[in-house]
Design a protein around this motif. Structure first.
Motif, PDB file in Angstrom:
ATOM      1  N   SER A 128       0.791  -1.214   0.000  1.00 15.96           N
ATOM      2  CA  SER A 128       0.000   0.000   0.000  1.00 15.96           C
ATOM      3  C   SER A 128       0.828   1.270   0.000  1.00 15.96           C
ATOM      4  N   TYR A 129       2.121   1.160   0.122  1.00 19.04           N
ATOM      5  CA  TYR A 129       2.875   2.376   0.351  1.00 19.04           C
ATOM      6  C   TYR A 129       3.676   2.866  -0.846  1.00 19.04           C
ATOM      7  N   ARG A 130       3.260   2.422  -2.024  1.00 18.02           N
ATOM      8  CA  ARG A 130       3.945   2.936  -3.199  1.00 18.02           C
ATOM      9  C   ARG A 130       3.406   4.303  -3.582  1.00 18.02           C
ATOM     10  N   THR A 134       6.137  -2.854  10.176  1.00 17.87           N
ATOM     11  CA  THR A 134       7.273  -2.867  11.094  1.00 17.87           C
ATOM     12  C   THR A 134       8.212  -1.685  10.849  1.00 17.87           C
ATOM     13  N   SER A 135       8.090  -1.052   9.682  1.00 21.28           N
ATOM     14  CA  SER A 135       8.938   0.113   9.395  1.00 21.28           C
ATOM     15  C   SER A 135       8.717   1.232  10.414  1.00 21.28           C
ATOM     16  N   ALA A 136       7.585   1.188  11.135  1.00 20.01           N
ATOM     17  CA  ALA A 136       7.300   2.201  12.158  1.00 20.01           C
ATOM     18  C   ALA A 136       8.434   2.288  13.181  1.00 20.01           C
ATOM     19  N   TYR A 177      -1.258  -4.149  11.642  1.00 18.96           N
ATOM     20  CA  TYR A 177      -2.720  -4.046  11.572  1.00 18.96           C
ATOM     21  C   TYR A 177      -3.154  -3.165  10.397  1.00 18.96           C
ATOM     22  N   ARG A 178      -4.044  -3.690   9.563  1.00 17.06           N
ATOM     23  CA  ARG A 178      -4.584  -2.859   8.480  1.00 17.06           C
ATOM     24  C   ARG A 178      -6.030  -3.226   8.218  1.00 17.06           C
ATOM     25  N   ARG A 179      -6.856  -2.215   8.043  1.00 17.43           N
ATOM     26  CA  ARG A 179      -8.251  -2.462   7.659  1.00 17.43           C
ATOM     27  C   ARG A 179      -8.220  -2.959   6.218  1.00 17.43           C
ATOM     28  N   MET A 207       8.347  -8.956   8.936  1.00 17.84           N
ATOM     29  CA  MET A 207       9.706  -8.838   9.441  1.00 17.84           C
ATOM     30  C   MET A 207      10.405  -7.740   8.643  1.00 17.84           C
ATOM     31  N   GLU A 208      11.073  -6.903   9.404  1.00 20.61           N
ATOM     32  CA  GLU A 208      11.821  -5.799   8.836  1.00 20.61           C
ATOM     33  C   GLU A 208      13.287  -6.105   9.072  1.00 20.61           C
ATOM     34  N   GLY A 209      14.146  -5.740   8.162  1.00 25.52           N
ATOM     35  CA  GLY A 209      15.568  -5.921   8.421  1.00 25.52           C
ATOM     36  C   GLY A 209      16.325  -4.712   7.897  1.00 25.52           C
ATOM     37  N   TYR A 254       8.732   1.888  -5.396  1.00 23.42           N
ATOM     38  CA  TYR A 254       8.828   3.167  -4.713  1.00 23.42           C
ATOM     39  C   TYR A 254       8.315   3.036  -3.297  1.00 23.42           C
ATOM     40  N   PHE A 255       9.065   3.496  -2.333  1.00 18.75           N
ATOM     41  CA  PHE A 255       8.598   3.646  -0.954  1.00 18.75           C
ATOM     42  C   PHE A 255       9.034   5.026  -0.496  1.00 18.75           C
ATOM     43  N   PRO A 256       8.244   5.687   0.354  1.00 16.40           N
ATOM     44  CA  PRO A 256       8.640   7.046   0.768  1.00 16.40           C
ATOM     45  C   PRO A 256       9.964   7.068   1.525  1.00 16.40           C
ATOM     46  N   PHE A 257      10.393   5.890   2.021  1.00 16.20           N
ATOM     47  CA  PHE A 257      11.537   5.882   2.937  1.00 16.20           C
ATOM     48  C   PHE A 257      12.793   5.216   2.384  1.00 16.20           C
ATOM     49  N   THR A 258      12.798   4.899   1.089  1.00 11.44           N
ATOM     50  CA  THR A 258      14.006   4.344   0.466  1.00 11.44           C
ATOM     51  C   THR A 258      14.200   4.936  -0.932  1.00 11.44           C
ATOM     52  N   SER A 259      15.431   4.994  -1.387  1.00  9.01           N
ATOM     53  CA  SER A 259      15.715   5.340  -2.773  1.00  9.01           C
ATOM     54  C   SER A 259      17.171   4.988  -3.077  1.00  9.01           C
ATOM     55  N   GLY A 269       9.563  -5.900  -0.067  1.00 11.12           N
ATOM     56  CA  GLY A 269       9.954  -4.570  -0.535  1.00 11.12           C
ATOM     57  C   GLY A 269      11.248  -4.187   0.156  1.00 11.12           C
ATOM     58  N   CYS A 270      12.062  -3.377  -0.513  1.00  5.69           N
ATOM     59  CA  CYS A 270      13.346  -3.016   0.097  1.00  5.69           C
ATOM     60  C   CYS A 270      13.966  -1.820  -0.626  1.00  5.69           C
ATOM     61  N   GLY A 271      15.091  -1.354  -0.100  1.00  3.57           N
ATOM     62  CA  GLY A 271      15.784  -0.271  -0.778  1.00  3.57           C
ATOM     63  C   GLY A 271      16.911   0.302   0.046  1.00  3.57           C
ATOM     64  N   TRP A 327      20.931  -0.379   3.876  1.00  2.61           N
ATOM     65  CA  TRP A 327      19.684  -0.861   3.282  1.00  2.61           C
ATOM     66  C   TRP A 327      18.664  -1.304   4.316  1.00  2.61           C
ATOM     67  N   ALA A 328      17.389  -1.461   3.846  1.00  3.41           N
ATOM     68  CA  ALA A 328      16.316  -2.011   4.695  1.00  3.41           C
ATOM     69  C   ALA A 328      15.361  -2.807   3.822  1.00  3.41           C
ATOM     70  N   PHE A 329      14.662  -3.751   4.445  1.00  2.00           N
ATOM     71  CA  PHE A 329      13.640  -4.507   3.720  1.00  2.00           C
ATOM     72  C   PHE A 329      12.461  -4.813   4.631  1.00  2.00           C
ATOM     73  N   GLY A 330      11.339  -5.182   4.037  1.00  2.00           N
ATOM     74  CA  GLY A 330      10.166  -5.611   4.804  1.00  2.00           C
ATOM     75  C   GLY A 330       9.503  -6.779   4.098  1.00  2.00           C
ATOM     76  N   ILE A 331       9.143  -7.807   4.861  1.00  2.00           N
ATOM     77  CA  ILE A 331       8.580  -9.015   4.258  1.00  2.00           C
ATOM     78  C   ILE A 331       7.353  -9.453   5.068  1.00  2.00           C
TER      79      ILE A 331
HETATM   80  N1  DAH Z   1       6.922  -1.227   5.054  1.00  3.34           N
HETATM   81  C1  DAH Z   1       6.696  -1.684   3.701  1.00  3.34           C
HETATM   82  C2  DAH Z   1       5.271  -2.245   3.566  1.00  3.34           C
HETATM   83  O1  DAH Z   1       4.673  -2.568   4.564  1.00  3.34           O
HETATM   84  C3  DAH Z   1       7.724  -2.731   3.310  1.00  3.34           C
HETATM   85  C4  DAH Z   1       9.121  -2.172   3.225  1.00  3.34           C
HETATM   86  C5  DAH Z   1       9.602  -1.683   2.056  1.00  3.34           C
HETATM   87  C6  DAH Z   1       9.954  -2.119   4.344  1.00  3.34           C
HETATM   88  C7  DAH Z   1      10.872  -1.148   1.937  1.00  3.34           C
HETATM   89  C8  DAH Z   1      11.253  -1.597   4.234  1.00  3.34           C
HETATM   90  C9  DAH Z   1      11.697  -1.110   3.035  1.00  3.34           C
HETATM   91  O2  DAH Z   1      12.094  -1.510   5.262  1.00  3.34           O
HETATM   92  O3  DAH Z   1      12.951  -0.613   2.985  1.00  3.34           O
HETATM   93  O4  DAH Z   1       4.767  -2.349   2.476  1.00  3.34           O
END
Ligand code: DAH
Length: 492
Positions: free
Chosen positions: A12-14, A147-149, A170-172, A186-188, A292-297, A315-317, A335-339
Motif C-alpha cells: 500500500s505504500y507505493r 514494522t517500518s514504524a 494491523y490494516r483495515r 519482518m523488517e531488516g 517506490y517507498f517514501p523511505f528508500t531510494s 519490498g526493500c531499498g 539498506w532495509a527490507f520488509g517481508i
Molecule cells: N513497510 C513496507 C510495507 O509494509 C515494506 C518495506 C519496504 C519495508 C521497503 C522496508 C523497506 O524496510 O525498505 O509495504
C-alpha cells in the motif's frame, strides 16, 4: 495517454503517480486496485478512554479500532513456540546472524502517527494514513501498519550494525483467504559507518562484506540499472554511485539467499508429502523490479515465480538519509527490507486460508513442531460453507479519489461516505473468523433517483464446526442491523 498499471493491494505504500515504464520508456500511472476515499465510520459510540497495556488513550473523531482487533494484541503469533508464523520468523532470522544483526520481536504494536508515517517521510495526504486503511486509537496514535514504524527508533538506539524486527501489524482490509486485518511482518536493515572507513567511502567495505555472504546458483532476473535518474534515483549529495551500487548488491544477495532457503524447504516438504511433480519442478525463478517507498531510494521489490504467477514477496531499498539524520546517525548509510510472514508461511507449509493461523484447534497447531523437518499442512475436513447476500442503498456518494488524512467528520454525522472497508469491519465484528470471504456481486445506480446500490455476498464457514443455518441467519441479520445503524445504509 499514460497506461494505468494496477498495483497489488498489499503493497500500500507505493507512490501514486506517473513514472516511466522501465521497458518501453512510456509514462504509466500506478493506481491502487480499490478506491481509497476516507470515511468516518467508527465502531463504538462510547466515549470511555481506551486502556491498553496500562496506558490510557482518549478517544476522538479518529478512533476506529474495534474490540475484536484489540483482542488480537495479546496473541503475538510470531513468538508462540512451534507456531508456523514463529517458525517462519526463525527461518528468515537465521540468515541474519548475531552480532551483526540484533533481533527484536517485542516492540509494542501501539505507535504514534509520527513513528508510523512522519518519521518515514510519508506525505501528509498519503492514502495509507486514511481511516479506512488504518486503525486509529485517536488522532495521534495508531496500531502500527508496518514494522517500518520502528526503523528510526532502532537506528537511533544504534546498538548493532544491523537488525531484524518481527511484529504483528494491523490494516483495515478486505475479507478473503489471504487477507486478515492483523498479520505479521519482518523488517531488516544493515548500516555502514562512514567514520569507520578510510576516506569515508563505504563501497569497498560493503563489497568485502558481500564476499562473506553465502553464494547461491539461483537464476535472478535483474534487468534494470542499480539507479535511474527518474524511476529509481540515487540520493544525490548523500551517496556516491558506487556506494549505492555496493549497498544494492549486498541487499540483493542477502535477500536472495533467504528465498533460496525458503523455496528449498518448501520443495523438500512437498516431496516428503509425496508430491511427485515437485521433484522435477522447474528451477526457482526470481526477479527484481523497481519500486517506490517514501523511505528508500532506490527501491525494489522481489518477485518469485510460484505456481504459474509472479508473486511479490518483499519490498526493500537504500534507506533515505533523512531517516538516518532524524535518528541522529547521519554518518551511517545502508539498506532495509520488509517481508510479510503469512505469505511466506502459507507457501512454505501449503496453508490454504490465512484464518487458520489464528486457530486454537489442535488439528492445526499440532502439525508444526520446532526443530522437526518441515512438513506440509494436511487440511482437516472442511465444514460446509453458507453464503448470504446483502443488498443496500448506499448513504453518501462514493468518491474514487484517494483519501486524505486531514478532516473527516465524526460519528453521528448525517452525511457519511460509504467505504467498503467499513462494511468489511462490520462483518468481522459480527462474524469474526467465521467470515471467510466477502465479495461485491452487484453494483448499480438507479437511473431516475441516482441512488447507488450494492450487493455483497458474505461466505460464512467455521473452521471448527458445521455452521447451522439458523446461526448463519442470525449472524447475517446482525450484519444488516449494524450496517443500517452505523453506516446509514438502507437494506433493500
Ligand atoms: N513497510 C513496507 C510495507 O509494509 C515494506 C518495506 C519496504 C519495508 C521497503 C522496508 C523497506 O524496510 O525498505 O509495504
Amino acid at each position: 495517454m499514460a497506461a494505468i498499471i494496477e498495483i497489488p493491494w498489499w503493497n500500500s505504500y507505493r507512490r501514486l503517480s506517473t513514472v516511466l515504464c522501465s521497458e518501453c520508456r512510456r509514462p504509466y500511472t500506478l493506481k491502487r486496485m480499490r478506491p481509497r476515499p476516507y470515511s468516518t465510520a467508527t465502531t463504538s459510540a462510547t466515549k470511555e478512554p481506551l486502556t491498553l497495556n496500562g496506558k490510557t488513550y482518549e478517544r476522538d473523531d479518529w478512533t476506529n479500532v474495534p474490540e475484536s482487533i484489540l483482542s488480537a494484541l495479546p496473541r503475538k503469533l510470531h513468538v508462540q513456540p512451534s507456531h508456523p508464523i514463529s517458525l517462519t520468523r526463525k527461518l528468515i532470522t537465521s540468515h541474519f546472524p548475531k552480532p551483526t544483526y540484533a533481533h527484536h520481536s517485542t516492540f509494542s504494536p501501539i505507535a504514534t502517527t509520527h513513528q508510523n508515517f512522519d518519521s518515514l517521510d510519508f506525505p501528509p495526504d498519503h492514502p495509507g494514513r486514511s481511516k479506512t486503511d488504518t486503525y486509529y486509537l485517536n488522532a495521534d496514535t495508531v496500531l502500527r501498519t508496518h514494522t517500518s514504524a520502528h526503523q528510526v527508533d532502532t537506528f537511533r538506539a544504534n546498538e548493532s550494525e544491523g537488525y531484524t524486527i518481527s511484529a504483528d501489524v494491523y490494516r483495515r482490509d478486505a475479507i478473503d483467504r489471504s487477507h486478515y486485518p492483523v498479520f505479521h511482518q519482518m523488517e531488516g536493515a544493515r548500516l555502514w559507518d562512514r567514520t569507520k572507513v578510510p576516506g569515508g567511502n563505504i563501497a569497498k567495505a560493503v563489497w568485502a562484506d558481500l564476499e562473506t555472504l553465502p553464494k547461491h546458483n539461483l537464476i535472478v532476473e535483474d534487468p534494470n540499472p542499480p539507479t535511474h535518474p527518474e524511476r529509481n534515483p540515487l540520493q544525490e549529495g548523500h551517496h556516491s554511485q558506487e556506494e549505492a551500487e555496493a549497498i544494492a548488491a549486498h541487499l540483493k544477495r542477502s535477500l536472495e539467499s533467504v528465498v533460496v532457503t525458503i523455496f528449498a524447504r518448501a520443495k523438500e516438504a512437498a516431496i516428503a508429502a509425496g508430491d511427485e511433480a515437485a521433484k522435477t519442478e522447474a528451477p526457482l525463478r526470481v526477479r527484481w523490479i523497481e519500486a517506490y517507498f517514501p523511505f528508500t531510494s532506490p527501491s525494489w521489490e522481489m518477485e518469485v515465480f510460484w505456481q504459474g504467477d509472479w508473486l511479490e514477496i518483499l519490498g526493500c531499498g537504500v534507506v533515505k538519509q533523512s531517516l538516518l539524520e532524524r535518528a541522529e546517525v547521519p554518518q551511517k548509510l545502508g539498506w532495509a527490507f520488509g517481508i510479510g510472514l503469512e505469505r511466506i508461511a502459507m507457501l512454505l507449509y501449503s496453508i490454504p486460508d490465512i484464518r487458520l493461523f489464528w486457530s486454537n484447534d489442535q488439528r492445526f497447531l499440532s502439525q508444526f513442531k520446532e526443530g522437526e523437518p518441515m512438513r506440509r499442512f494436511v487440511p482437516f475436513s472442511k465444514y460446509p460453507e453458507c453464503y448470504k447476500d446483502v443488498s443496500f442503498w448506499v448513504a453518501g456518494s462514493t468518491s474514487s479519489a484517494a483519501g486524505g488524512a486531514a478532516g473527516g467528520t465524526g460519528p453521528g454525522n448525517a452525511q457519511r461516505e460509504f467505504h467498503e472497508n467499513d462494511f468489511m469491519e462490520v462483518v468481522r465484528e459480527v462474524a469474526g473468523d467465521t467470515a471467510e470471504h466477502v465479495r461485491l456481486v452487484d453494483e448499480f445506480t438507479h437511473p431516475v433517483s441516482g441512488r447507488k446500490s450494492r450487493c455483497y455476498r458474505v461466505t460464512y464457514r467455521s473452521l471448527e464446526k458445521t455452521l447451522r443455518s439458523a446461526e448463519a441467519n442470525e449472524l447475517h441479520k446482525k450484519v444488516e442491523d449494524i450496517l443500517t445503524e452505523r453506516l446509514g445504509v438502507e437494506i433493500r
